[in-house]
Design a protein around this motif. Structure first.
Motif, PDB file in Angstrom:
ATOM      1  N   PHE A 394       0.845  -1.193   0.000  1.00  0.00           N
ATOM      2  CA  PHE A 394       0.000   0.000   0.000  1.00  0.00           C
ATOM      3  C   PHE A 394       0.881   1.244   0.000  1.00  0.00           C
ATOM      4  CE2 PHE A 394      -2.547  -3.355   1.864  1.00  0.00           C
ATOM      5  CZ  PHE A 394      -3.793  -3.182   1.266  1.00  0.00           C
ATOM      6  N   ASP A 398      -2.707   4.947  -3.243  1.00  0.00           N
ATOM      7  CA  ASP A 398      -3.907   4.114  -3.193  1.00  0.00           C
ATOM      8  C   ASP A 398      -5.098   4.933  -2.708  1.00  0.00           C
ATOM      9  OD1 ASP A 398      -2.896   1.592  -4.097  1.00  0.00           O
ATOM     10  OD2 ASP A 398      -1.837   1.392  -2.181  1.00  0.00           O
ATOM     11  N   ASP A 402      -7.933   2.620   1.751  1.00  0.00           N
ATOM     12  CA  ASP A 402      -6.872   1.606   1.732  1.00  0.00           C
ATOM     13  C   ASP A 402      -5.638   2.117   2.478  1.00  0.00           C
ATOM     14  OD1 ASP A 402      -8.443  -0.113   0.303  1.00  0.00           O
ATOM     15  OD2 ASP A 402      -7.271  -0.028  -1.549  1.00  0.00           O
ATOM     16  N   PRO A 628      -7.130  -6.513   4.511  1.00  0.00           N
ATOM     17  CA  PRO A 628      -7.714  -6.749   3.179  1.00  0.00           C
ATOM     18  C   PRO A 628      -6.766  -7.584   2.308  1.00  0.00           C
ATOM     19  CG  PRO A 628      -6.901  -4.502   3.360  1.00  0.00           C
ATOM     20  CD  PRO A 628      -6.817  -5.089   4.732  1.00  0.00           C
ATOM     21  N   LYS A 631      -7.275  -4.607  -3.052  1.00  0.00           N
ATOM     22  CA  LYS A 631      -7.416  -3.164  -2.904  1.00  0.00           C
ATOM     23  C   LYS A 631      -8.804  -2.699  -3.329  1.00  0.00           C
ATOM     24  CE  LYS A 631      -2.518  -1.964  -3.328  1.00  0.00           C
ATOM     25  NZ  LYS A 631      -1.521  -1.065  -3.956  1.00  0.00           N
ATOM     26  N   ASN A 632      -9.128  -1.487  -2.901  1.00  0.00           N
ATOM     27  CA  ASN A 632     -10.388  -0.826  -3.266  1.00  0.00           C
ATOM     28  C   ASN A 632     -11.621  -1.575  -2.770  1.00  0.00           C
ATOM     29  OD1 ASN A 632      -9.023   1.278  -4.718  1.00  0.00           O
ATOM     30  ND2 ASN A 632      -8.671  -0.220  -6.362  1.00  0.00           N
TER      31      ASN A 632
END
Length: 726
Positions: A394, A398, A402, A628, A631-632
Motif C-alpha cells: 500500500f 492508493d 486503503d 484486506p 485493494k479498493n
C-alpha cells in the motif's frame, strides 16, 4: 509522603528525663554541661484508618496512617554521645502534622541521627507510625545549630528505628553509628527481597507475585494519601462519564468518524480533546509520531529490505511515490534517507484471535517504509501488512481508505509493542530488581541510596498494583490489546534481547542509524533526550567521584557489592554490562542508566499516552477485522468496523488518561530538592549545578518547541517525573 503543616504547631515543653532524679554530675560534683533542644516532628501525607478509597478496584489504601495510639520515644545520637530518651507522643500524633518539643539534655556534639521506639500502650495497641523528617535545633550559648534528619519511614509497634542526618559509605561510618547502621540493614533484609515472577522475566518484590498483594508491601512503598486520592479521583473522572455517555458496555462500532469528534465536543464530553484529532489521518502526523510520539525509538535506517517484503512490487511502488520529487528509492536509500518500522517481532501471533468481547482481534506484523526528504519528518511511502514476497503493498497513491487502513494497522502494531515492551517491560519491570536490591542492601546512610531513592519512589506500589489489576489474567491490558494474553509471551521473547546499556538514548538511536541530524533534522526524543542524558551523566559522574575517593574505596564497599549482586541475580544473564563494579566510571554508567530509565525514559513513553491513544482511530490498541486481501474494497463503514468497539474505546480512553496523568505534587527532575541535598555541602553543590544545567536545557527546549510541528514537552526537565510512579 508529602509534608503538610497544621495551622498552629503543637508545642509541648518537656524537662530532661533525668531532671528531678538529680542532674547527672561529672566527677568533682560539677553538673554535666547541657544544651536546649527544639525538636520539630513532621508526619506525612497518609490517610486515617477507614478513609482510604476502599471501593476503588485498584485498592490503594489499606488503612495505615500516621496516627498512632502507641507511645513513641526519641533519642538523639551525637558525635560525642546520646541524649536520654524522651517521649514525642502522649497518645496520638496525627497524619500530616507538625509538632514541636523542647527539652534540656546533655551535650552530644553534632547531631548525626536519632533513635525512635514505638511502644504499644497495651496488648491491643499495634499502630505503626510514619515520620517524614525531624528538625533538631540545638541552642547553646546563644548559637542555634539546625540539623534536619530525613526519615520517610514507618516505625512499627514494638519496633526500634534509626534515622541518620549524615551520609557515608560503610568504610567511613563513624564508630558510634556502625551498630545503628547494621540494625537498619537487618530490618531492610527482612522487609525486602527479590523472587521469580514468571519464567524468562525479571524478578519482582517478594509477596507480590500473585494478585491482591498490595497490602503486603512495606508501608514505605504504599501511596501517600494525595497520590491515592489523585488516582481514585482520575478513575472516577475517566470511567463514570464514559458509562454515562453510553460507551461502556456497547459492543457496537462507531457509525462515523464524526461520532468520535462529537464525543469530545458534546455537552457530556467527559475527557479533553487529544491534540491529534484534527490531523491524525495525515502522513505528516503519522511521521511526526514516529519521532515525537509515545514510542519514539522504533525508527531505524533501512539497511536492506526484509526478506519477506514484496520487493519486486514494493520498489516500483515507492519509485512512483518519489517520482513527484524526481527521486528514486534506490538513490535515496543509498544516501541514508530511507527508514523502516518493522514489527516482525509480532510474527508468532499473527492472525485472528478470539476475544471475550464478542469480537475477533487481529494481530499483524507490518512493515512500513518511510522517507525523510531534505532532512524533514519521515513520511510513510509504502506499507506491507502481511509478511510474504507476494503480499499487497500500500502507498499514498492508493485509495483514501486503503491507505488509512494500512497506516492504522501499523499504528496498532506499534501501540501493542509500545505498551508491552517499550513501557511495561523496558521501564517498570527491568527497574524493579535495582529498586528492591537497593532497599534491601543499601543503608539509608549510603550516599548511593540517597541518590537513587527519589527515583524509586512509589515504584513498588505501582508495579504491584499493575500486576494486580492491569496485566493479570483478565486484566485491563490484555483486554485492550490485539495480542491479548500473548503479551506475556512477547515480553519473554523480547526480554532475551534486553540490555541495560541500550537504555542510553544516544546508544540506541545510533544503533538504529537515526542519530544524524542531517537526515532527520527535528527528532525531539533524540535531540532533547541527548541534552537531558548528558546532564544526568555529568551529574552522576561528579556525585560518584565525590562519594568515592578512588576505585579501591568502591571495591571495599560491601553494601554496594551486595546491591549489584542482588540486582544482577534478578535480571537475565548477560543483560548488565559488568559482573562486578570495580571502577567508579562503571558505577557512574549504570547509575546514570537507571536514573535515566526511571525518570526521562519512563516520562517519554508514559505521559503522552492519552494524547496518542485518547483519540482511538489514531492508535487503536486492537484491530477487529482481518487485513484486506485486495485493494479498493474498503470504505468508512468497514474501516470503523475494524476499530475497537465503543466499549473497548471507552476503556482505552479512560485507562490511558489515568496512566498519563501526573500527580500535581509529583516530584520532577528539575525544581525539587533531592535527598542528596541533606548529605553534605559538597554533594549539595553538585546537585545545585545539576539543577542549573537542567534549567539551561529547559530554556533550549522552549526555543526548539516554538519551531516544531507541535510542542514536545516529554523531556522538559520540569515535566520529567523523577520516578516510575504511574
Amino acid at each position: 509522603g508529602e509534608s503538610a503543616q497544621s495551622e498552629e504547631p503543637y508545642v509541648e515543653r518537656l524537662v530532661g528525663a533525668d531532671e528531678g532524679l538529680g542532674a547527672p554530675r561529672k566527677r568533682g560534683g560539677r553538673p554535666e554541661p547541657k544544651s536546649e533542644y527544639h525538636i520539630t516532628v513532621r508526619t506525612g501525607d497518609l490517610h486515617a484508618p477507614g478513609t482510604g478509597p476502599k471501593d476503588s478496584p485498584l485498592r490503594f489504601g489499606e488503612g495505615e496512617t500516621a496516627v498512632t495510639n502507641s507511645h513513641v520515644y526519641l533519642t538523639l545520637l551525637g558525635s560525642t554521645g546520646q541524649t536520654t530518651e524522651h517521649q514525642v507522643s502522649k497518645a496520638i500524633i496525627g497524619a500530616a502534622t507538625e509538632s514541636v518539643y523542647v527539652w534540656s539534655d546533655r551535650k552530644v556534639g553534632d547531631v548525626v541521627g536519632l533513635r525512635l521506639v514505638n511502644r504499644a500502650i497495651n496488648a491491643t495497641s499495634v499502630d505503626p507510625w510514619y515520620v517524614e523528617d525531624i528538625l533538631v535545633t540545638t541552642k547553646d550559648k546563644g548559637n542555634n545549630i539546625n540539623q534536619r534528619v530525613p526519615c520517610y519511614g514507618w516505625v512499627y509497634s514494638g519496633e526500634t528505628r534509626h534515622f541518620f542526618a549524615v551520609g557515608s559509605i560503610p568504610s567511613k561510618t563513624p564508630q558510634y553509628l556502625k551498630e545503628a547502621r547494621a540494625l537498619e540493614l537487618k530490618r531492610s533484609a527482612k522487609h525486602y527481597g527479590l523472587v521469580p515472577y514468571m519464567p524468562s522475566l525479571p524478578h519482582v518484590m517478594q509477596y507480590t507475585t500473585t494478585t491482591k498483594n498490595y497490602g503486603r508491601l512495606p508501608l514505605e512503598e504504599k501511596f501517600s494519601d494525595s497520590k491515592a486520592a489523585q488516582m481514585a479521583r482520575l478513575q472516577g473522572m475517566s470511567f463514570y462519564p464514559l458509562l454515562k455517555g453510553g460507551l461502556l458496555g456497547s459492543m457496537h462500532p462507531f457509525s462515523s468518524l464524526d461520532e468520535y469528534d462529537n464525543f469530545f465536543t458534546g455537552a457530556d464530553g467527559p475527557l479533553p480533546r487529544p491534540p491529534v484529532t484534527g490531523t491524525w489521518d495525515s502522513d505528516e502526523e503519522f511521521g511526526w509520531q514516529t519521532v515525537a510520539g509515545t514510542n519514539p525509538a522504533m525508527l531505524k535506517k533501512l539497511e536492506h529490505l526484509p526478506a519477506d517484503f514484496n520487493s519486486r512490487e514494493g520498489v516500483a511502488a515507492m519509485d512512483a511515490v518519489l517520482a513527484e520529487y524526481e527521486l528514486t528509492f534506490t538513490s535515496e536509500n543509498a544516501k541514508g534517507n530511507v527508514f523502516i518500522l518493522d514489527y516482525s517481532m509480532l510474527g508468532a501471533w499473527v492472525g485472528p484471535n478470539p476475544s471475550p468481547f464478542n469480537a475477533t482481534k487481529t494481530v499483524s506484523a507490518p512493515i512500513c517504509i518511510l522517507h525523510a526528504r531534505t532532512g524533514g519528518t519521515p513520511m510513510p511511502i509504502a506499507i506491507q501488512l502481511d509478511r510474504g514476497v507476494d503480499k499487497l503493498i500500500f502507498t499514498p497513491k492508493d485509495s483514501k481508505w486503503d491507505w488509512l487502513f494500512a497506516k492504522t494497522v501499523v499504528a496498532s502494531a506499534d501501540s501493542n509493542y509500545h505498551e508491552v515492551i517499550s513501557h511495561l517491560l523496558n521501564t517498570h519491570l527491568v527497574m524493579e530488581p535495582f529498586c528492591v536490591a537497593a532497599f534491601q542492601h543499601l543503608s539509608t546512610m549510603h550516599p548511593i541510596y540517597k541518590l537513587l531513592r527519589p527515583h524509586f519512589r512509589f515504584m513498588l506500589g505501582i508495579n504491584t498494583l499493575g500486576r494486580d489489576s492491569l496485566i493479570s489474567p483478565g486484566g485491563i491490558i490484555p483486554a485492550l490489546l490485539s495480542l491479548q494474553q500473548h503479551f506475556l509471551a512477547l515480553m519473554q521473547q523480547e526480554y532475551k534481547n534486553w540490555k541495560l546499556e541500550n537504555e542510553d538514548p544516544a546508544t540506541r538511536i545510533k544503533q538504529h542509524g537515526a542519530f544524524d541530524s542531517n537526515r532527520i533534522k527535528d527528532y525531539p526524543f533524540r535531540d532533547d533526550g541527548v541534552l537531558v542524558a548528558g546532564a544526568l551523566r555529568e551529574y552522576v559522574n561528579n556525585y560518584v567521584a565525590e562519594v568515592y575517593d578512588n576505585d579501591q574505596k568502591l571495591q571495599e564497599d560491601q553494601e554496594l557489592a551486595a546491591w549489584w549482586a542482588s540486582s544482577k541475580g534478578g535480571l537475565r544473564d548477560g543483560s548488565l554490562p559488568y559482573d562486578t563494579l570495580s571502577q567508579r566510571d562503571e558505577l557512574s554508567w549504570v547509575l546514570y542508566l537507571i536514573i535515566w530509565t526511571c525518570s526521562s525514559e519512563h516520562s517519554a513513553v508514559n505521559f503522552g499516552q492519552y494524547n496518542s491513544y485518547g483519540f482511538v482511530p489514531n492508535r487503536p490498541l486492537s484491530m477487529l477485522q482481518p487485513n484486506p486481501t485486495a485493494k479498493n474494497t474498503l470504505n468508512e463503514t468497514k474501516f470503523l468496523a475494524a476499530l475497537p468497539s465503543k466499549h473497548l474505546t471507552a476503556i482505552q480512553m479512560a485507562t490511558t488518561k489515568l496512566l498519563s496523568t501526573s500527580d500535581p505534587r509529583e516530584e520532577h527532575l528539575s525544581g525539587v530538592e533531592l535527598e542528596s541535598l541533606h548529605v553534605s555541602e559538597r554533594l549539595s553543590n553538585i546537585d545545585r549545578k545539576f539543577q542549573e544545567h537542567l534549567h539551561r536545557i529547559e530554556e533550549t527546549i522552549a526555543i526548539r518547541n516554538k519551531n516544531r510541528r507541535r510542542v514536545y514537552p516529554r523531556l522538559e526537565p520540569s515535566k520529567i517525573a523523577n520516578s516510575i510512579a504511574i
